[in-house]
Design a protein around this motif. Sequence first.
Motif, PDB file in Angstrom:
ATOM      1  N   LYS A 115     -65.482   1.922  41.510  1.00  0.00           N
ATOM      2  CA  LYS A 115     -65.850   1.239  42.751  1.00  0.00           C
ATOM      3  C   LYS A 115     -66.858   2.050  43.564  1.00  0.00           C
ATOM      4  CE  LYS A 115     -61.025  -0.327  43.098  1.00  0.00           C
ATOM      5  NZ  LYS A 115     -59.801  -0.315  43.956  1.00  0.00           N
ATOM      6  N   SER A 116     -67.372   3.149  42.980  1.00  0.00           N
ATOM      7  CA  SER A 116     -68.186   4.081  43.746  1.00  0.00           C
ATOM      8  C   SER A 116     -69.598   3.585  44.015  1.00  0.00           C
ATOM      9  CB  SER A 116     -68.251   5.435  43.026  1.00  0.00           C
ATOM     10  OG  SER A 116     -68.864   5.296  41.751  1.00  0.00           O
ATOM     11  N   ASP A 117     -69.955   2.358  43.539  1.00  0.00           N
ATOM     12  CA  ASP A 117     -71.282   1.839  43.859  1.00  0.00           C
ATOM     13  C   ASP A 117     -71.383   1.482  45.344  1.00  0.00           C
ATOM     14  OD1 ASP A 117     -69.422  -0.156  43.503  1.00  0.00           O
ATOM     15  OD2 ASP A 117     -70.890  -1.634  42.820  1.00  0.00           O
ATOM     16  N   LYS A 140     -74.383   3.715  47.906  1.00  0.00           N
ATOM     17  CA  LYS A 140     -74.725   2.280  47.878  1.00  0.00           C
ATOM     18  C   LYS A 140     -76.025   2.083  47.117  1.00  0.00           C
ATOM     19  CE  LYS A 140     -75.096  -1.812  50.863  1.00  0.00           C
ATOM     20  NZ  LYS A 140     -76.286  -2.401  50.226  1.00  0.00           N
ATOM     21  N   ASP A 141     -75.993   1.187  46.148  1.00  0.00           N
ATOM     22  CA  ASP A 141     -77.198   0.793  45.396  1.00  0.00           C
ATOM     23  C   ASP A 141     -77.951   2.005  44.845  1.00  0.00           C
ATOM     24  OD1 ASP A 141     -76.600  -1.834  46.083  1.00  0.00           O
ATOM     25  OD2 ASP A 141     -77.807  -1.742  47.915  1.00  0.00           O
ATOM     26  N   ASP A 142     -77.237   2.894  44.162  1.00  0.00           N
ATOM     27  CA  ASP A 142     -77.822   4.082  43.532  1.00  0.00           C
ATOM     28  C   ASP A 142     -78.461   5.049  44.524  1.00  0.00           C
ATOM     29  OD1 ASP A 142     -77.104   3.216  40.975  1.00  0.00           O
ATOM     30  OD2 ASP A 142     -78.930   2.015  40.780  1.00  0.00           O
ATOM     31  N   ILE A 143     -78.124   4.915  45.769  1.00  0.00           N
ATOM     32  CA  ILE A 143     -78.601   5.853  46.791  1.00  0.00           C
ATOM     33  C   ILE A 143     -77.397   6.601  47.354  1.00  0.00           C
ATOM     34  CG2 ILE A 143     -79.788   6.119  49.006  1.00  0.00           C
ATOM     35  CD1 ILE A 143     -81.238   3.491  48.401  1.00  0.00           C
ATOM     36  N   VAL A 144     -77.583   7.915  47.539  1.00  0.00           N
ATOM     37  CA  VAL A 144     -76.508   8.739  48.084  1.00  0.00           C
ATOM     38  C   VAL A 144     -76.988   9.357  49.391  1.00  0.00           C
ATOM     39  CG1 VAL A 144     -74.966  10.697  47.706  1.00  0.00           C
ATOM     40  CG2 VAL A 144     -75.685   9.285  45.771  1.00  0.00           C
ATOM     41  N   SER A 191     -70.447  13.644  43.010  1.00  0.00           N
ATOM     42  CA  SER A 191     -69.383  12.760  42.562  1.00  0.00           C
ATOM     43  C   SER A 191     -68.569  12.286  43.754  1.00  0.00           C
ATOM     44  CB  SER A 191     -68.469  13.484  41.570  1.00  0.00           C
ATOM     45  OG  SER A 191     -67.367  12.664  41.242  1.00  0.00           O
ATOM     46  N   PRO A 192     -68.378  10.972  43.890  1.00  0.00           N
ATOM     47  CA  PRO A 192     -67.590  10.458  45.011  1.00  0.00           C
ATOM     48  C   PRO A 192     -66.101  10.775  44.876  1.00  0.00           C
ATOM     49  CG  PRO A 192     -68.154   8.682  43.520  1.00  0.00           C
ATOM     50  CD  PRO A 192     -68.897   9.890  43.044  1.00  0.00           C
ATOM     51  N   ILE A 193     -65.639  10.995  43.642  1.00  0.00           N
ATOM     52  CA  ILE A 193     -64.231  11.282  43.393  1.00  0.00           C
ATOM     53  C   ILE A 193     -64.100  12.715  42.884  1.00  0.00           C
ATOM     54  CG2 ILE A 193     -62.165  10.611  42.147  1.00  0.00           C
ATOM     55  CD1 ILE A 193     -63.144   8.451  44.009  1.00  0.00           C
TER      56      ILE A 193
END
Length: 302
Positions: A115-117, A140-144, A191-193
Amino acid sequence: MKEKKDCKIVQDLLPNYIDKLTSKETNTYIEEHVNSCKDCKKILDAMQKDIQVQEKKLEKKKVEYIKKYNRRLKTLKISLLSIIVILVVLFVAFPGRNMVIIASLKDKAEISNQKSDNMYTKISHYSSTTSPLTFECYYKDDIVKVITTTSGLGATTTTEYRYPDQSRIFTDAPDGKTLTILDAPEDGYVSPIPTDLYYYNSITDLFSMSMKSKISTIELDGKECYVISNIFDNEESKLRWYVDKDTGLLLKVVQRGLAQEQYQSTYQATVIEYEYSFGTVTDEDMKEPDETEYTLIGNDEE
């Protein structure tokens, strides 16, 4: 007179005769005398009877000793078997339970990672010896977008936008505002997780990890969590991971470690807290600040 002398000789020989230590000729002499002498016959019978009684007593003691030995041996075998069974159960059940828990948490964390998108993560770092440090990550949308905030003297906020081709870093510091533009770093993805807890690639690795882990259950901020630590760590500096049972996400890390300060050893506490939100990041959240308010100090594209 001769008979008395013969009796004396025979009686001296009787012990050896009973023990079968005399020669064949001596045996013949003793037996002929005993058959004709009632006194020596009585002495021989009494000695043989006494020996039989002693042998029976000795045999009884041997039997009792053997029985006692067998009982002790049986008790020892049962005790050893019980210990082996307990060790086997502990060896299988203890890491087995941990393996199931860790594997399950990894699977749940991977589902969350899918769900990290569109995801928001906040990481707060506290220490007894340093100022608080906060990371806020938007995906969001391949942007960090990563916001790093330091507190205390010289508090600074750095907002980095990581695009596929470049990284734009907006820094708000007490001495001014700057913008740095860099090529996208090869390892620039955040990494979001947090996955440090789940570094294993095989059943062997998982088993090894499970053997070293102690897992208990607590409630943290209203959530059921597992507390995972290494059983070989020193209790005073043990690292503890608090993991959400339902999502497999890391919620908190606590560690006390030994710090050396001016020839004096003290323990310092470190706490890292994690917050997550899925599907909440908007285009407004990903919008860059006004570039004209910042001084450009680097551009690799020029």
